[in-house]
Design an enzyme around this catalytic site. Sequence first.
Site, short mmCIF file in Angstrom:
data_model
loop_
_atom_site.label_atom_id
_atom_site.label_comp_id
_atom_site.label_asym_id
_atom_site.label_seq_id
_atom_site.Cartn_x
_atom_site.Cartn_y
_atom_site.Cartn_z
N GLU A 68 -5.94 -6.38 -2.00
CA GLU A 68 -7.08 -7.08 -1.42
C GLU A 68 -7.10 -6.80 0.08
O GLU A 68 -6.17 -7.14 0.79
CB GLU A 68 -6.96 -8.59 -1.67
CG GLU A 68 -8.01 -9.43 -1.00
CD GLU A 68 -9.43 -9.01 -1.37
OE1 GLU A 68 -10.20 -8.68 -0.43
OE2 GLU A 68 -9.76 -8.98 -2.57
N ASP A 117 -17.57 -5.22 -6.16
CA ASP A 117 -18.88 -5.24 -5.49
C ASP A 117 -19.75 -4.16 -6.12
O ASP A 117 -19.37 -2.99 -6.15
CB ASP A 117 -18.69 -4.96 -4.00
CG ASP A 117 -19.94 -5.25 -3.18
OD1 ASP A 117 -21.05 -5.01 -3.69
OD2 ASP A 117 -19.80 -5.69 -2.03
N ASP A 153 -19.97 -8.59 -14.39
CA ASP A 153 -21.15 -9.29 -14.89
C ASP A 153 -22.41 -8.49 -14.59
O ASP A 153 -23.50 -8.82 -15.08
CB ASP A 153 -21.28 -10.65 -14.20
CG ASP A 153 -21.52 -10.48 -12.71
OD1 ASP A 153 -20.59 -10.00 -12.01
OD2 ASP A 153 -22.63 -10.77 -12.23
#
Length: 210
Positions: A68, A117, A153
């Site tokens: 991250e 993203d 998603d």
Amino acid sequence: MRMRNKPWAEDFLLQHDDIVSIDLARKDHIVDWFDQVQPIHIEVGSGMGRFITEMAKAHPEINYIGIERDKNVMIRIVEKAVEQNIRNLRLLTVDAEKLTEIFNEGEIDRIYLNFSDPWPKARHAKRRLTHENFLKVYETILDKDGEIHFKTDNQALFEYSIESMSHYGMKLKNINLNLHDNEPEDNIRTEYEDKFSNKGFRINRLEARF
């Protein structure tokens, strides 16, 4: 995931350098970083850390590395790892394109890409974590039998990823266009996964290998 900037973030992470690294100095020393020599799975873009911490607890026979780049977000994962004494989890604050500077060829057994993203604008396609430039990075660090597990998603990103991986010559399997319709018992949901599923978005998932 963007959070309010914490000026003390880097100092906090440095205080926990036994489990988190904020530079590229781990090259050739990844195995030594863990208590035991075991297969290594990484998550690129760990966000708030629910997935990687729960996976590490569920599978003590595997070493996990959460990646991250946002130090402010990484604080949350470090706190979870320390509070729960998760010994088979380590963390890196680096960009995905630098993974070959961290890991040796074939050193990783599995890569997780969870709710990356989507970078919807065409001019930003190269920033998508399933763009061929990133696939080249993954191919280098993955074991010859290693896999990528991808969840999102975003339907457009999922379709793009299938096309990108297929064009690269990857073999796809277990393509699921509605993961939660018959959710596997071992599926560990990310924070984003719960958020978007509760809003009615379908969760897409696939597995791929080179």
